[in-house]
Design a protein around this motif. Structure first.
Motif, short mmCIF file in Angstrom:
data_model
loop_
_atom_site.label_atom_id
_atom_site.label_comp_id
_atom_site.label_asym_id
_atom_site.label_seq_id
_atom_site.Cartn_x
_atom_site.Cartn_y
_atom_site.Cartn_z
N ILE A 121 -4.68 3.72 8.96
CA ILE A 121 -5.19 5.09 8.88
C ILE A 121 -4.25 6.01 8.11
O ILE A 121 -4.69 6.90 7.38
N ILE A 122 -2.95 5.79 8.26
CA ILE A 122 -1.96 6.61 7.55
C ILE A 122 -2.10 6.43 6.05
O ILE A 122 -2.07 7.39 5.27
N VAL B 165 0.84 -1.21 0.00
CA VAL B 165 0.00 0.00 0.00
C VAL B 165 0.87 1.26 0.00
O VAL B 165 0.69 2.18 -0.80
N THR B 166 1.85 1.29 0.89
CA THR B 166 2.73 2.45 1.00
C THR B 166 3.49 2.70 -0.30
O THR B 166 3.56 3.82 -0.79
N TRP B 167 4.06 1.63 -0.87
CA TRP B 167 4.84 1.80 -2.09
C TRP B 167 3.97 2.18 -3.28
O TRP B 167 4.40 2.87 -4.19
N SER B 168 2.72 1.73 -3.27
CA SER B 168 1.79 2.13 -4.33
C SER B 168 1.53 3.64 -4.26
O SER B 168 1.49 4.33 -5.28
N ILE C 247 3.32 11.73 3.92
CA ILE C 247 2.47 10.93 4.81
C ILE C 247 2.73 9.44 4.59
O ILE C 247 2.80 8.65 5.53
N ALA C 248 2.92 9.06 3.31
CA ALA C 248 3.19 7.66 2.99
C ALA C 248 4.53 7.20 3.57
O ALA C 248 4.75 6.00 3.75
N GLY D 28 -6.18 9.95 0.58
CA GLY D 28 -7.06 11.10 0.53
C GLY D 28 -6.36 12.35 0.03
O GLY D 28 -6.90 13.11 -0.78
N VAL D 29 -5.12 12.56 0.50
CA VAL D 29 -4.34 13.72 0.06
C VAL D 29 -4.00 13.60 -1.43
O VAL D 29 -4.03 14.57 -2.18
N ALA D 30 -3.68 12.37 -1.87
CA ALA D 30 -3.37 12.14 -3.29
C ALA D 30 -4.60 12.44 -4.16
O ALA D 30 -4.47 13.06 -5.23
#
Length: 199
Positions: free
Chosen positions: A89-90, A35-38, A124-125, A96-98
């Motif tokens: 949540i992060i 998820v983070t890397w995406s 944030i990511a 959401g910011v993206a």
């Protein structure tokens, strides 16, 4: 001031760092959060197209590489099945910011502001990786962050116009790479000095 074409060398360094990270995945040395890397791929790509829309020029090449690199990591981790995809949540806030960055850019036509939103999304990511680097410094590839930091520095040295849309992403990347490199190095040193292997 460097010749603007040095951004291609900067982009190459970033891609080389990503390839090294992908090799570490194949070897089982690292296991990225999918998820983070995406999100790390999506945010720079949004910034890249917004930079093109703003007429930034060659400095956008490094931003493109910053998005392409995580794609290499994502593809490698999916092929080898050495990843995890834990949505927290992060990750949701970052997504959401993206989405907000895309809305600002496509809906309002405010490309410079979209670049700043994309930087915020990428930052944030990075939080889960910062936590992971603190708790398990040996699970991260420090050389990847060194190469990306050098690439960001080269890009900054090629800038001729210091507008937020041209320098924001490079400044952010240099900052986060310095933080992660320092964090990983100091935590590894602390683990080595600790009798139990923990700091």
């Amino acid at each position: 001031m460097l010749d603007p074409h040095w951004v291609f060398a900067a982009a190459l360094l970033g891609v080389v760092g990503s390839i090294r990270y992908a090799i570490a995945i194949v070897r089982g040395a690292v296991r990225p959060n999918l998820v983070t890397w995406s999100l790390w791929a999506a945010a720079p790509l949004i910034a890249f197209f917004a930079q093109l829309d703003s007429g930034v020029g060659l400095p956008a090449v490094m931003t493109l590489a910053a998005g392409a690199g995580p794609l290499i990591v994502i593809i490698t981790s999916m092929i080898t099945r050495r990843h995890y995809a834990h949505l927290n949540i992060i990750d949701l806030v970052c997504a959401g910011v993206a989405v907000a960055a895309l809305t600002v850019w496509l809906g309002l036509g405010a490309a410079p502001l979209a670049v700043l939103f994309a930087v915020a999304a990428d930052a944030i990511a990075a939080i889960p990786t910062l936590v992971k680097a603190w708790r398990h410094p040996d699970s991260e590839n420090i050389f990847f962050f060194v190469l990306v930091g050098v690439a960001a520095t080269i890009t900054l040295l090629t800038l001729t116009a210091w507008t937020p849309q041209s320098f924001a992403f490079a400044v952010y990347q240099l900052s986060i790479c310095l933080i992660l490199t320092t964090l990983i190095a100091t935590r590894r040193h602390a683990h080595q000095r600790s009798p139990s292997g923990r700091a």
